[in-house]
Design a protein around this motif. Sequence first.
Motif, PDB file in Angstrom:
ATOM      1  N   LEU A   1      29.486 -56.359 -22.492  1.00 60.70           N
ATOM      2  CA  LEU A   1      28.695 -57.547 -22.180  1.00 60.70           C
ATOM      3  C   LEU A   1      29.385 -58.815 -22.704  1.00 60.70           C
ATOM      4  CD1 LEU A   1      26.055 -58.623 -20.985  1.00 60.70           C
ATOM      5  CD2 LEU A   1      25.000 -58.313 -23.228  1.00 60.70           C
ATOM      6  N   VAL A   2      29.909 -58.747 -23.937  1.00 58.51           N
ATOM      7  CA  VAL A   2      30.596 -59.905 -24.520  1.00 58.51           C
ATOM      8  C   VAL A   2      31.838 -60.244 -23.715  1.00 58.51           C
ATOM      9  CG1 VAL A   2      31.845 -60.745 -26.544  1.00 58.51           C
ATOM     10  CG2 VAL A   2      29.718 -59.466 -26.838  1.00 58.51           C
ATOM     11  N   SER A   5      31.066 -61.401 -19.971  1.00 54.89           N
ATOM     12  CA  SER A   5      30.593 -62.783 -19.831  1.00 54.89           C
ATOM     13  C   SER A   5      31.734 -63.775 -20.079  1.00 54.89           C
ATOM     14  CB  SER A   5      29.439 -63.039 -20.804  1.00 54.89           C
ATOM     15  OG  SER A   5      29.847 -62.836 -22.149  1.00 54.89           O
ATOM     16  N   LEU A  27      25.478 -68.054 -18.008  1.00 55.69           N
ATOM     17  CA  LEU A  27      25.981 -66.770 -18.488  1.00 55.69           C
ATOM     18  C   LEU A  27      25.223 -66.313 -19.736  1.00 55.69           C
ATOM     19  CD1 LEU A  27      29.817 -67.296 -17.942  1.00 55.69           C
ATOM     20  CD2 LEU A  27      28.329 -65.673 -16.746  1.00 55.69           C
ATOM     21  N   ALA A  28      24.856 -67.242 -20.597  1.00 56.86           N
ATOM     22  CA  ALA A  28      24.068 -66.890 -21.785  1.00 56.86           C
ATOM     23  C   ALA A  28      22.693 -66.367 -21.371  1.00 56.86           C
ATOM     24  CB  ALA A  28      23.929 -68.099 -22.699  1.00 56.86           C
ATOM     25  N   SER A  31      23.077 -62.902 -19.925  1.00 59.58           N
ATOM     26  CA  SER A  31      23.305 -61.947 -21.017  1.00 59.58           C
ATOM     27  C   SER A  31      22.000 -61.628 -21.731  1.00 59.58           C
ATOM     28  CB  SER A  31      24.314 -62.520 -22.009  1.00 59.58           C
ATOM     29  OG  SER A  31      25.570 -62.748 -21.391  1.00 59.58           O
ATOM     30  N   ALA A  34      20.132 -59.139 -19.725  1.00 61.95           N
ATOM     31  CA  ALA A  34      20.745 -57.818 -19.847  1.00 61.95           C
ATOM     32  C   ALA A  34      20.383 -57.159 -21.178  1.00 61.95           C
ATOM     33  CB  ALA A  34      22.264 -57.948 -19.710  1.00 61.95           C
ATOM     34  N   VAL A  35      20.381 -57.938 -22.254  1.00 60.05           N
ATOM     35  CA  VAL A  35      20.026 -57.390 -23.566  1.00 60.05           C
ATOM     36  C   VAL A  35      18.552 -56.999 -23.595  1.00 60.05           C
ATOM     37  CG1 VAL A  35      19.858 -57.907 -26.030  1.00 60.05           C
ATOM     38  CG2 VAL A  35      21.856 -58.655 -24.739  1.00 60.05           C
ATOM     39  N   LEU A 182      29.767 -69.445 -25.970  1.00 60.07           N
ATOM     40  CA  LEU A 182      29.217 -68.285 -25.266  1.00 60.07           C
ATOM     41  C   LEU A 182      29.355 -67.027 -26.115  1.00 60.07           C
ATOM     42  CD1 LEU A 182      27.974 -67.114 -22.708  1.00 60.07           C
ATOM     43  CD2 LEU A 182      30.295 -66.858 -21.781  1.00 60.07           C
ATOM     44  N   VAL A 186      26.075 -64.680 -27.150  1.00 58.66           N
ATOM     45  CA  VAL A 186      25.926 -63.276 -26.743  1.00 58.66           C
ATOM     46  C   VAL A 186      25.930 -62.356 -27.967  1.00 58.66           C
ATOM     47  CG1 VAL A 186      26.907 -61.408 -25.371  1.00 58.66           C
ATOM     48  CG2 VAL A 186      26.978 -63.751 -24.508  1.00 58.66           C
ATOM     49  N   LEU A 190      22.891 -59.755 -29.287  1.00 60.73           N
ATOM     50  CA  LEU A 190      23.109 -58.338 -29.556  1.00 60.73           C
ATOM     51  C   LEU A 190      22.808 -57.992 -31.013  1.00 60.73           C
ATOM     52  CD1 LEU A 190      26.415 -57.838 -27.536  1.00 60.73           C
ATOM     53  CD2 LEU A 190      24.198 -56.818 -27.011  1.00 60.73           C
ATOM     54  N   CYS A 193      18.977 -57.614 -31.431  1.00 64.35           N
ATOM     55  CA  CYS A 193      18.198 -56.881 -30.433  1.00 64.35           C
ATOM     56  C   CYS A 193      17.723 -55.548 -30.988  1.00 64.35           C
ATOM     57  CB  CYS A 193      19.022 -56.658 -29.165  1.00 64.35           C
ATOM     58  SG  CYS A 193      20.307 -55.397 -29.312  1.00 64.35           S
TER      59      CYS A 193
END
Length: 335
Positions: A1-2, A5, A27-28, A31, A34-35, A182, A186, A190, A193
């Motif tokens: 993911l990092v 992006s 993009l942030a 992300s 997605a998280v 960015l 991201v 993560l 999370c």
Amino acid sequence: LVFGSLGVLWVGARFSEAPLGALTSALALASALAVALLELLLPDREGEVSWRTLRTDLLHVLLSGSGVSMLVRALSFGGLAALGALLAQRLGFGLWPSAWPWPVQLALAAVIGELGAYTAHRLMHRYEALWRIHALHHSPPHLYIVASARTHPFNAALVHFSQMAPVVLLGAGPEVIAGFSLLTAVVGLLQHCNADLATEWLNGVFATPDLHRTHHSVVLEESNTNFGNNLIVWDWVFGTRLAGARPAAYGVEGVTWPEGYLAQLTVPFVYARLSAAPPLAASLRATSAAKRCAAGHTWRGLGFGRARGRVRVRVKVRVRLRVSRCARGALHLHH
């Protein structure tokens, strides 16, 4: 993911006309979605977040996070860039390796900026006045994606400036600054999370969720480790990296936190009234005393007389005194 992006940002910056700021924000946000999906599919711990808590944390995202970042950039980046250009002119050469490939420049920015963020973060855990600013970020008893932004605006401004100022001052270009921003966004998502991610092979370089959860531990000895924001490099250098721990609980013991956003802004000013725990300095001294006891330093500082009986008396007194101090330190830690 990092890396995905960052790759999209690099391609978009070169082959599209989209503004860097808008592309970075998009993009942030992608992300973050997605998280959030990872949290639903691979939950790490059970826990519930009330709607009031979620609403407060979303306000932190908008105001304490994005709003403060934009304010810091508007007030400081122009002056820092001008100062860096003047310094480069006086020296006769550029301070930033602009000819290097973008990924290498980004890696350099991450290492340099990380030192500023690490220093600010560690000082916040060392001095009472700075801890009051930072403590709110350690308040969530349950880590989840939006909790990454729960922070006081003073804390957000200090960390953002400490991290970005060295890179801007040295003359990094807009694409490097965008990539660094960015990366921070991201990795921050993560880190906080509630997803069960296998990151063991990344723990040696990045400030992964495994390492950052230890930093949010309710145990003081664990929370005073892993200060890295994006990378764990400077924790290696200064000996503050701790791997393998799995905290039993998150948060700060003995503190009653206000729930509303405006009430949380008052935390640095009323922290002593909210906290039933000893002051930070006393807690740190207690932790240090407990470590010395565990390390077997009981005999440190003993003096010996010439007479055999005198030696026995002095050793007995000193040992009892040391054990008493250790017991008091353990009592402070327990409460």
